[in-house]
Design a protein around this motif. Structure first.
Motif, short mmCIF file in Angstrom:
data_model
loop_
_atom_site.label_atom_id
_atom_site.label_comp_id
_atom_site.label_asym_id
_atom_site.label_seq_id
_atom_site.Cartn_x
_atom_site.Cartn_y
_atom_site.Cartn_z
N LYS A 1 0.89 -1.18 0.04
CA LYS A 1 -0.22 -0.01 0.05
C LYS A 1 1.07 1.37 0.05
CE LYS A 1 -4.12 -0.24 2.33
NZ LYS A 1 -5.10 -0.25 3.47
N ASP B 1 -6.99 4.70 4.72
CA ASP B 1 -8.21 4.23 3.99
C ASP B 1 -8.94 3.10 4.77
OD1 ASP B 1 -6.57 2.02 3.45
OD2 ASP B 1 -6.15 2.73 1.58
N SER C 1 -11.80 -0.31 3.80
CA SER C 1 -12.38 -0.74 2.96
C SER C 1 -13.20 -2.09 3.31
CB SER C 1 -11.53 -1.47 1.67
OG SER C 1 -10.69 -0.38 1.30
N SER D 1 -15.16 -6.81 7.42
CA SER D 1 -14.52 -7.72 6.44
C SER D 1 -13.18 -8.64 6.70
CB SER D 1 -14.20 -6.99 5.31
OG SER D 1 -15.48 -6.29 4.49
N ALA D 2 -12.32 -7.67 7.45
CA ALA D 2 -11.09 -8.20 7.83
C ALA D 2 -11.12 -9.23 8.86
CB ALA D 2 -9.92 -7.38 8.14
N PHE E 1 -6.40 -10.90 -3.36
CA PHE E 1 -6.56 -11.13 -1.72
C PHE E 1 -8.00 -11.00 -1.32
CE2 PHE E 1 -7.46 -7.14 0.12
CZ PHE E 1 -7.26 -6.05 -0.75
N GLY E 2 -7.98 -11.42 -0.10
CA GLY E 2 -9.45 -11.11 0.55
C GLY E 2 -10.72 -11.94 -0.13
N HIS F 1 -12.96 -0.42 -6.49
CA HIS F 1 -13.22 0.44 -5.58
C HIS F 1 -11.93 1.36 -5.19
CE1 HIS F 1 -11.82 -3.14 -4.00
NE2 HIS F 1 -11.84 -3.03 -2.56
N ARG F 2 -11.13 0.66 -4.79
CA ARG F 2 -9.67 1.46 -4.37
C ARG F 2 -9.37 2.43 -5.72
NH1 ARG F 2 -7.74 -2.75 -3.06
NH2 ARG F 2 -8.63 -2.67 -0.87
P1 IMP Z 1 -8.75 -2.48 4.35
O1 IMP Z 1 -9.37 -1.89 4.96
O2 IMP Z 1 -8.40 -1.99 3.00
O3 IMP Z 1 -7.59 -3.34 5.12
O4 IMP Z 1 -9.52 -3.69 3.94
C1 IMP Z 1 -10.38 -4.69 4.91
C2 IMP Z 1 -10.50 -6.15 4.24
O5 IMP Z 1 -11.65 -5.87 3.28
C3 IMP Z 1 -9.53 -6.74 3.81
O6 IMP Z 1 -8.97 -7.50 4.74
C4 IMP Z 1 -10.32 -7.92 2.99
O7 IMP Z 1 -10.92 -8.70 3.47
C5 IMP Z 1 -11.61 -6.79 2.30
N1 IMP Z 1 -10.97 -6.17 0.94
C6 IMP Z 1 -10.83 -4.86 0.82
N2 IMP Z 1 -10.44 -4.57 -0.45
C7 IMP Z 1 -10.29 -5.74 -0.99
C8 IMP Z 1 -10.43 -6.17 -2.33
O8 IMP Z 1 -9.89 -5.38 -3.02
N3 IMP Z 1 -10.29 -7.41 -2.46
C9 IMP Z 1 -10.66 -8.32 -1.76
N4 IMP Z 1 -11.12 -7.97 -0.60
C10 IMP Z 1 -10.81 -6.67 0.12
#
Ligand code: IMP
Length: 197
Positions: A12, A68, A70, A85-86, A149-150, A178-179
Motif C-alpha cells: 500500500k 483508507d 475498505s 470484512s477483515a 486477496f481477501g 473500488h480502491r
Molecule cells: P482494508 O481496510 O483495505 O484493509 O480492507 C479490509 C478488508 O476488506 C480486507 O482484509 C479484505 O478482507 C476486504 N477487502 C478490501 N478490499 C478488498 C479487495 O480489493 N479485494 C478483496 N477483499 C478486499
C-alpha cells in the motif's frame, strides 16, 4: 510537504508513493515516522473509520495524512461482512471468511454485492477530505482464481465478464476497483488545488 500514510503495509505504501510523490509530497509510512498508534475502529461507516485513523495521526504529526478503510458488502446478508470484512465472524483465514459468505448465501437468489473504499485525506490545515469508491458485482457460486486477496476469489464485478476478480490480471483491479475509483477522486482533487511549496 510531508504526507504520512496511516498504514505499514508495504504494498500500500509503495502504491501511494507512486501516486502522490508527483504532487510534490514526501510520502512516509507510519512506521518511518515512528508513530506506533493502534486506533480503535469504532466508527459505524468506512468514512468514519478512515477519518478516525487519519485524525489520530494528524493530531500527533500535524502534517498531511492519508488513511483508507475498505470492505465487502453483500446485499442479502444485510451489508455484511461490511466493516468487519477483515475479521468476519472472528474467522482466522481469508478462505474461511469467503466460505462464510458463500454459506450465508446458500438458497438465496440475490447475490448482489459491492466493494467499498473510503480514503480520508487530511490536508496541511487539518481539514478532512473524503473520497469513496464503489465497485458493484455479484458473489460467485464458488471460489475461483489465485490473484488478489481477501474476497477476490468470490467476487465477480460488473465489468468482469463473469469471471472472479481473482481470475483477472492485477492490472484489471488497478483500472476498475473500488480502491482505484477512490484514488482517482483524490487525484482529481489534488489536481484541482494548488499546492503550497
Ligand atoms: P482494508 O481496510 O483495505 O484493509 O480492507 C479490509 C478488508 O476488506 C480486507 O482484509 C479484505 O478482507 C476486504 N477487502 C478490501 N478490499 C478488498 C479487495 O480489493 N479485494 C478483496 N477483499 C478486499
Amino acid at each position: 510537504m510531508k504526507l504520512i500514510i496511516a498504514s505499514n503495509n508495504k504494498g500500500k505504501i509503495r502504491e501511494y508513493k507512486d501516486i502522490f510523490e508527483p504532487f510534490g509530497f514526501l510520502v512516509r509510512s507510519q512506521g518511518e515516522e515512528n508513530i506506533n498508534l493502534e486506533v480503535e475502529e469504532t466508527g459505524t461507516t468506512f468514512e468514519q473509520n478512515a477519518a478516525l485513523k487519519a485524525r489520530a495521526i494528524y493530531d500527533r504529526a500535524h502534517c498531511c495524512v492519508i488513511s483508507d478503510d475498505s470492505g465487502l458488502e453483500v446485499e442479502a446478508l444485510g451489508g455484511e461482512p461490511g466493516l468487519y470484512s477483515a475479521r468476519y465472524k472472528g474467522l482466522q483465514t481469508e478462505h474461511e471468511r469467503r466460505m462464510a459468505v458463500l454459506k450465508g448465501l446458500e438458497g438465496k437468489d440475490n447475490r448482489n454485492a459491492r466493494f467499498v473504499t473510503c480514503i480520508c485525506f487530511i490536508d496541511e490545515t487539518g481539514k478532512e477530505h473524503l473520497f469513496t469508491g464503489i465497485w458493484k458485482g455479484v458473489i460467485a457460486a464458488k471460489e475461483e482464481g489465485a490473484n488478489g486477496f481477501g474476497y477476490d476469489p468470490i467476487f465477480i464485478s460488473e465489468d468482469g465478464n463473469g469471471k472472479t476478480t481473482a481470475s483477472m490480471p492485477l492490472s484489471f483491479k488497478e483500472t476498475y476497483s473500488h480502491r482505484a475509483k477512490a484514488v482517482k477522486a483524490l487525484i482529481a482533487y489534488l489536481q484541482s488545488r494548488s499546492l503550497p511549496a
